[in-house]
Design a protein around this motif. Sequence first.
Motif, mmCIF file in Angstrom:
data_model
loop_
_atom_site.group_PDB
_atom_site.id
_atom_site.type_symbol
_atom_site.label_atom_id
_atom_site.label_comp_id
_atom_site.label_asym_id
_atom_site.label_seq_id
_atom_site.Cartn_x
_atom_site.Cartn_y
_atom_site.Cartn_z
ATOM 1 N N ARG A 111 0.845 -1.190 0.000
ATOM 2 C CA ARG A 111 0.000 0.000 0.000
ATOM 3 C C ARG A 111 0.878 1.237 0.000
ATOM 4 N N MET A 112 0.358 2.311 -0.563
ATOM 5 C CA MET A 112 1.107 3.568 -0.628
ATOM 6 C C MET A 112 1.535 4.048 0.753
ATOM 7 N N GLU A 113 0.641 3.887 1.732
ATOM 8 C CA GLU A 113 0.910 4.400 3.074
ATOM 9 C C GLU A 113 2.108 3.715 3.738
ATOM 10 N N GLU A 114 2.476 2.537 3.276
ATOM 11 C CA GLU A 114 3.594 1.783 3.854
ATOM 12 C C GLU A 114 4.929 2.140 3.212
ATOM 13 N N ALA A 115 4.902 2.890 2.132
ATOM 14 C CA ALA A 115 6.090 3.124 1.318
ATOM 15 C C ALA A 115 6.977 4.245 1.851
ATOM 16 N N ASP A 116 8.275 4.054 1.661
ATOM 17 C CA ASP A 116 9.253 5.121 1.871
ATOM 18 C C ASP A 116 9.365 5.934 0.585
ATOM 19 N N VAL A 117 9.234 5.232 -0.546
ATOM 20 C CA VAL A 117 9.307 5.855 -1.868
ATOM 21 C C VAL A 117 8.148 5.332 -2.712
ATOM 22 N N ILE A 118 7.478 6.239 -3.411
ATOM 23 C CA ILE A 118 6.455 5.851 -4.378
ATOM 24 C C ILE A 118 7.008 6.177 -5.755
ATOM 25 N N LEU A 119 7.081 5.150 -6.605
ATOM 26 C CA LEU A 119 7.549 5.339 -7.976
ATOM 27 C C LEU A 119 6.331 5.558 -8.870
ATOM 28 N N ILE A 120 6.240 6.758 -9.422
ATOM 29 C CA ILE A 120 5.112 7.130 -10.276
ATOM 30 C C ILE A 120 5.518 6.899 -11.723
ATOM 31 N N THR A 121 4.774 6.006 -12.388
ATOM 32 C CA THR A 121 5.159 5.591 -13.738
ATOM 33 C C THR A 121 4.244 6.100 -14.843
ATOM 34 N N ASN A 122 3.112 6.699 -14.481
ATOM 35 C CA ASN A 122 2.204 7.227 -15.504
ATOM 36 C C ASN A 122 1.288 8.286 -14.889
ATOM 37 N N ARG A 123 0.566 8.971 -15.749
ATOM 38 C CA ARG A 123 -0.279 10.082 -15.320
ATOM 39 C C ARG A 123 -1.428 9.615 -14.419
ATOM 40 N N ARG A 124 -1.997 8.441 -14.702
ATOM 41 C CA ARG A 124 -3.087 7.914 -13.881
ATOM 42 C C ARG A 124 -2.605 7.679 -12.449
ATOM 43 N N MET A 125 -1.428 7.100 -12.312
ATOM 44 C CA MET A 125 -0.892 6.861 -10.975
ATOM 45 C C MET A 125 -0.547 8.188 -10.294
ATOM 46 N N PHE A 126 -0.037 9.120 -11.060
ATOM 47 C CA PHE A 126 0.270 10.452 -10.544
ATOM 48 C C PHE A 126 -0.975 11.077 -9.911
ATOM 49 N N ASP A 127 -2.103 11.037 -10.625
ATOM 50 C CA ASP A 127 -3.358 11.590 -10.099
ATOM 51 C C ASP A 127 -3.814 10.838 -8.848
ATOM 52 N N LYS A 128 -3.669 9.527 -8.845
ATOM 53 C CA LYS A 128 -4.061 8.711 -7.698
ATOM 54 C C LYS A 128 -3.217 9.047 -6.462
ATOM 55 N N VAL A 129 -1.920 9.193 -6.656
ATOM 56 C CA VAL A 129 -1.023 9.513 -5.546
ATOM 57 C C VAL A 129 -1.349 10.877 -4.971
ATOM 58 N N LEU A 130 -1.568 11.855 -5.824
ATOM 59 C CA LEU A 130 -1.892 13.194 -5.326
ATOM 60 C C LEU A 130 -3.232 13.202 -4.604
ATOM 61 N N HIS A 131 -4.187 12.419 -5.070
ATOM 62 C CA HIS A 131 -5.475 12.302 -4.385
ATOM 63 C C HIS A 131 -5.278 11.692 -2.992
ATOM 64 N N GLN A 132 -4.461 10.668 -2.894
ATOM 65 C CA GLN A 132 -4.178 10.019 -1.601
ATOM 66 C C GLN A 132 -3.512 11.018 -0.657
ATOM 67 N N LYS A 133 -2.578 11.799 -1.189
ATOM 68 C CA LYS A 133 -1.892 12.781 -0.335
ATOM 69 C C LYS A 133 -2.877 13.840 0.154
ATOM 70 N N ASP A 134 -3.831 14.226 -0.700
ATOM 71 C CA ASP A 134 -4.848 15.203 -0.291
ATOM 72 C C ASP A 134 -5.703 14.673 0.847
ATOM 73 N N LEU A 135 -5.888 13.382 0.904
ATOM 74 C CA LEU A 135 -6.698 12.777 1.962
ATOM 75 C C LEU A 135 -5.896 12.551 3.247
ATOM 76 N N HIS A 136 -4.623 12.918 3.227
ATOM 77 C CA HIS A 136 -3.741 12.809 4.394
ATOM 78 C C HIS A 136 -3.613 11.372 4.900
ATOM 79 N N LEU A 137 -3.586 10.426 3.995
ATOM 80 C CA LEU A 137 -3.447 9.030 4.400
ATOM 81 C C LEU A 137 -2.024 8.685 4.823
ATOM 82 N N TYR A 138 -1.101 9.601 4.602
ATOM 83 C CA TYR A 138 0.293 9.326 4.943
ATOM 84 C C TYR A 138 0.643 9.749 6.362
ATOM 85 N N GLN A 139 -0.243 10.429 7.019
ATOM 86 C CA GLN A 139 -0.042 10.937 8.371
ATOM 87 C C GLN A 139 1.253 11.734 8.418
#
Length: 151
Positions: free
Chosen positions: A64-92
């Motif tokens: 899961r993204m929240e467990e990662a030290d590094v997130i490797l973004i490989t495409n625009r769809r994943m980029f949007d998903k990661v930014l959405h997750q960060k907006d939800l503050h799931l990374y604490q």
Amino acid sequence: MKKILVLFIFLYGHLFALDKESTLNLYQHVFSALSSAHPVFVYVEDPEYKAVFADADTMVLAKRMEEADVILITNRRMFDKVLHQKDLHLYQDKKTLLFATDYHILKDSKEVVGALYWKKGRSQLLFVKNRLKALGIVLSGEYHKYIIEAL
């Protein structure tokens, strides 16, 4: 270590598709330089990168993204998903690093610290100085020529 990194970047700079061993070595060096974690937990969705990273010595695939030290973004769809997750503050409070395989993603997001991508059949490695500084990341001298002031 400096000679090894330079050797990998130049020898394998003409790759058009992922060469498993050289790609793994490059990312292990880069992610170990960026993160103090050992092993480095990496989240990636791309099946090709997952297959490459499965044999890593210094990296572990995060489920899961929240467990990662590094997130490797490989495409625009994943980029949007990661930014959405960060907006939800799931990374604490965890400072998850974002790294890309596309120059445009690096350029479009101030949260992405660097990218390793291919341009005209040659590998390109870039880090953005102020983004590294904001996260308190100091890279060793072997990476200084890959650090840029701005895009």
